[in-house]
Design a protein around this motif. Structure first.
Motif, short mmCIF file in Angstrom:
data_model
loop_
_atom_site.label_atom_id
_atom_site.label_comp_id
_atom_site.label_asym_id
_atom_site.label_seq_id
_atom_site.Cartn_x
_atom_site.Cartn_y
_atom_site.Cartn_z
N LEU A 396 0.65 -1.11 0.15
CA LEU A 396 0.19 0.02 0.03
C LEU A 396 0.83 1.28 -0.01
O LEU A 396 0.48 2.20 -0.70
N ILE A 397 2.07 1.22 0.77
CA ILE A 397 2.75 2.42 0.75
C ILE A 397 3.49 2.54 -0.72
O ILE A 397 3.50 3.66 -1.34
N LYS A 398 3.92 1.42 -1.50
CA LYS A 398 4.40 1.66 -2.86
C LYS A 398 3.21 2.05 -3.72
O LYS A 398 3.52 2.89 -4.66
N ALA A 399 1.89 1.50 -3.74
CA ALA A 399 0.78 2.05 -4.45
C ALA A 399 0.35 3.46 -4.01
O ALA A 399 0.36 4.50 -4.99
N GLY A 400 0.80 3.98 -2.74
CA GLY A 400 0.63 5.63 -2.45
C GLY A 400 1.55 6.26 -3.10
O GLY A 400 1.31 7.42 -3.55
N GLU A 401 2.84 5.70 -3.07
CA GLU A 401 3.99 6.66 -3.86
C GLU A 401 3.72 6.77 -5.14
O GLU A 401 3.95 7.74 -5.84
N ASN A 402 3.06 5.67 -6.15
CA ASN A 402 2.96 5.75 -7.28
C ASN A 402 1.79 6.72 -7.83
O ASN A 402 1.89 7.21 -8.73
N THR A 403 0.74 6.87 -6.76
CA THR A 403 -0.41 7.75 -7.19
C THR A 403 -0.39 8.87 -6.40
O THR A 403 -1.13 9.68 -6.89
N PHE A 404 0.80 9.06 -5.52
CA PHE A 404 0.86 10.06 -4.65
C PHE A 404 -0.53 10.29 -3.64
O PHE A 404 -0.72 11.44 -3.29
N GLU A 405 -1.15 9.24 -3.74
CA GLU A 405 -2.22 9.14 -2.66
C GLU A 405 -1.59 8.33 -1.41
O GLU A 405 -1.97 7.26 -1.25
N ARG A 406 -0.60 9.18 -0.92
CA ARG A 406 0.49 8.56 0.18
C ARG A 406 -0.18 8.24 1.41
O ARG A 406 -1.27 8.87 1.88
N VAL A 407 0.17 6.79 1.89
CA VAL A 407 -0.07 6.49 3.21
C VAL A 407 1.15 6.46 4.06
O VAL A 407 2.38 6.10 3.61
N TRP A 408 1.03 6.58 5.34
CA TRP A 408 2.08 6.20 6.39
C TRP A 408 1.72 5.52 7.64
O TRP A 408 0.75 6.02 7.89
N PRO A 409 2.66 4.41 8.02
CA PRO A 409 2.28 3.44 8.87
C PRO A 409 2.27 4.30 10.21
O PRO A 409 3.49 5.14 10.50
N LEU A 410 1.35 4.11 11.11
CA LEU A 410 1.64 4.41 12.58
C LEU A 410 1.45 2.99 13.34
O LEU A 410 0.94 2.05 13.01
N PRO A 411 2.41 2.97 14.74
CA PRO A 411 2.15 1.73 15.50
C PRO A 411 1.08 1.68 15.92
O PRO A 411 0.07 2.28 16.23
N ILE A 412 0.71 0.14 16.38
CA ILE A 412 -0.47 -0.12 17.09
C ILE A 412 -0.18 -1.23 18.25
O ILE A 412 -0.35 -2.36 18.38
N TYR A 413 0.76 -0.58 19.14
CA TYR A 413 1.32 -1.39 20.06
C TYR A 413 0.21 -1.68 21.13
O TYR A 413 -0.72 -1.04 21.13
N PRO A 414 0.37 -2.95 21.65
CA PRO A 414 -0.88 -3.39 22.71
C PRO A 414 -1.11 -2.59 23.96
O PRO A 414 -2.25 -2.51 24.46
N GLU A 415 0.10 -2.01 24.30
CA GLU A 415 -0.13 -1.01 25.57
C GLU A 415 -1.30 -0.21 25.47
O GLU A 415 -2.03 0.28 26.44
N TRP A 416 -1.66 0.25 24.20
CA TRP A 416 -2.68 1.34 23.93
C TRP A 416 -4.10 0.66 24.11
O TRP A 416 -4.94 1.36 24.24
N ARG A 417 -4.15 -0.61 24.09
CA ARG A 417 -5.28 -1.53 24.26
C ARG A 417 -5.91 -0.85 25.70
O ARG A 417 -7.11 -1.14 25.82
N GLU A 418 -4.99 -0.89 26.64
CA GLU A 418 -5.38 -0.54 27.96
C GLU A 418 -6.66 0.53 27.88
O GLU A 418 -7.33 0.71 28.78
N LEU A 419 -6.30 1.65 27.19
CA LEU A 419 -7.23 2.80 27.21
C LEU A 419 -8.69 2.45 26.83
O LEU A 419 -9.70 3.17 26.81
N LEU A 420 -8.88 1.25 26.23
CA LEU A 420 -10.19 0.73 25.82
C LEU A 420 -10.95 -0.13 26.70
O LEU A 420 -11.91 -0.61 26.35
N LYS A 421 -10.36 -0.23 27.95
CA LYS A 421 -11.17 -1.23 28.87
C LYS A 421 -12.23 -0.79 29.25
O LYS A 421 -12.44 0.61 29.71
#
Length: 500
Positions: A396-421
């Protein structure tokens, strides 16, 4: 629904020296060793040398000069600068031809001739695609003004050396982007869940089949989250399903899920002025998924897709779902509602669980205008991506670079899951302000489980407060070109498909 737009008229033609041509001839130049150098070879005008000698045209990016030739077959000649040749990219081409379109529109010069031009580092087919994307995407109009008229371009490609099919395939994608823009720009009183369903079903033919689950069927399936979000509206919620089988021999099946909240008041956690006015575009994810599905079918891509569009209006009424209450999802997980304005993830969760159970999907991509926090992070330039699969995210990053509809990853570490308890349910639907784009993705991950998945938060890129490089103010149709490029890359590299 078609806002002041005509089908683009594009013709391929050989240049005939003794023939007269109406309209404006576009001649691209680039800067080479500080001089304006033509990128074409078949045309020569004394006026160009004169402009160059005066320093009136230097070929800077998007620079425009024009003249009326004393002799020759053309009414007008326009010189178009692409900037320093070492820096010219496909995105440069899109930007420059988007600027050109706005200039031509201001002059009402709608008959346009573009000769074959070339850049050593860019293949002709890609050059054509980029310039048509920039020009045509910029030409989109959304207006309900009484006296505004449609642009009616007649674009002729001279000696371009490409097939009619190549042009038609580009137009297919542009038309799908325009459909997505129309749906997101249209009045919320018009573009309702029923309208979305009717629009989707109008494309159901051949190997694209569309079905719709209405409220009774949603109740039968016990899709409690989607039903909860739609409780306060007169318009009933729906789940739109589109199935395209372009490669019957393959077991690979990609799920595309798009958030379809046709207007988001925020529910009882009401949105304030300054935030609520653009909420007709809160179904931009749904629009992108529908556009990509139609384009994949029209392009006859050798991929298999199941599109799921959960759609509802998050309205205010005595029946509206309420903060503090608990609702059971299709997956049977219970969800405590801590914020009724975190509704998109609820309808996505039910749709994701449904396609996982009903179809043998091999990966899943969802698109949603999900959080305002992603706008704070990336502005209007980049969509946020959160994924549990490296192969999928890289593609998806490659497809975003080709089209300039760019995407960039953010982490989804399990520690943040605590906020949804939650003390009273399996999970709460909002974790508050901290890391809110990430906790929204972690909420979805609870329902995705181990399926290869990418979540694209397009809240910043789907709707612009002012015109962009080749996007008009308002809906951009972001996601259509990105998804089609991803599917093309996948078609070219089947080894990137996950093994069952």
């Amino acid at each position: 629904m078609n806002f002041l737009r005509r089908e683009p008229h594009i013709a391929l033609s050989d240049f005939v020296k003794n023939k007269s041509y109406k309209g404006v001839l576009i001649l691209p130049f680039a800067i080479v060793q500080k001089k304006a150098v033509p990128l074409f070879s078949d045309f020569s005008f004394k006026e160009i040398d004169h402009l160059a000698s005066l320093g009136d045209f230097q070929a800077k990016e998007s620079e425009i000069s024009f003249f009326y030739p004393m002799k020759g077959p053309f009414e007008r000649v326009l010189l178009l600068g692409l900037g320093e040749i070492e820096k010219v990219s496909l995105e440069t081409i899109r930007r420059v031809f988007g600027s050109l379109e706005r200039f031509l529109a201001s002059k009402k010069w709608f008959q346009v001739l573009v000769p074959n031009f070339h850049l050593k580092e860019i293949r002709r087919e890609k050059l054509l695609e980029a310039f048509l994307e920039g020009f045509l995407l910029s030409s989109y109009q959304f207006s309900l003004k009484k006296e505004e008229t449609a642009k009616e371009y007649r674009l002729t490609l001279l000696d371009f050396g490409v097939s009619k099919k190549s042009v038609e395939e580009i137009i297919v994608v542009i038309k799908s982007v325009f459909l997505a823009r129309d749906l997101a720009n249209g009045n919320a009183d018009l573009v309702t869940p029923s309208y979305l369903a009717k629009t989707a079903k109008s494309f159901s033919k051949g190997n694209l089949r569309v079905s719709v689950l209405d409220k009774k069927e949603l109740e039968k399936e016990k899709m409690g989250l989607l039903l909860a979000v739609g409780r306060g509206a007169k318009e009933e919620p729906k789940l739109i399903l589109g199935e395209y089988i372009g490669d019957p021999k393959s077991k690979d099946l990609i799920a595309l899920v798009g958030k379809g909240v046709t207007f988001d008041t925020g529910g009882l956690n009401l949105k304030p002025s300054g935030s609520i006015e653009t909420q007709k575009a809160d179904m931009s994810g749904a629009a992108a998924v529908l556009g990509a599905l139609i384009a994949a079918k029209d392009l006859k891509l050798k991929v298999n897709l199941i599109a799921a569009i959960p759609t509802a209006e998050n309205a205010i009424d005595s029946l509206s779902y309420k903060p503090g209450d608990v609702y059971k999802s299709f997956s049977e997980k219970t969800v405590e509602i801590t914020n009724t304005d975190a509704e998109g993830r609820l309808i996505l969760a039910d749709a994701i669980s449904y396609v996982k159970k009903k179809y043998p999907i091999t990966r899943l991509i969802d698109l949603a205008t999900l959080t305002g926090a992603i706008l704070v992070t990336f502005g209007h330039e980049v969509s946020g991506m959160m994924s549990n699969d490296e192969t999928l995210s890289k593609a998806l990053i490659k497809a975003g670079e080709n089209t300039f509809e760019r995407v960039w990853p953010l982490p989804i570490y399990p520690e943040w899951r605590e906020l949804l308890k939650s003390d009273i349910a399996d999970i709460s639907n909002s974790g508050g302000r901290l890391g809110s784009s990430i906790t929204a993705a972690l909420f979805l991950k609870e329902f995705v489980q181990d399926t290869p998945w990418a979540h694209l938060d397009i809240a910043g890129t789907a709707f612009l407060p002012k015109p962009g490089k080749y996007c008009t103010k308002g809906a951009t149709g972001v996601g259509v070109r990105l998804l089609i490029e991803y599917l093309k890359l996948l078609q070219a590299k089947p080894k990137d498909r996950p093994k069952k």
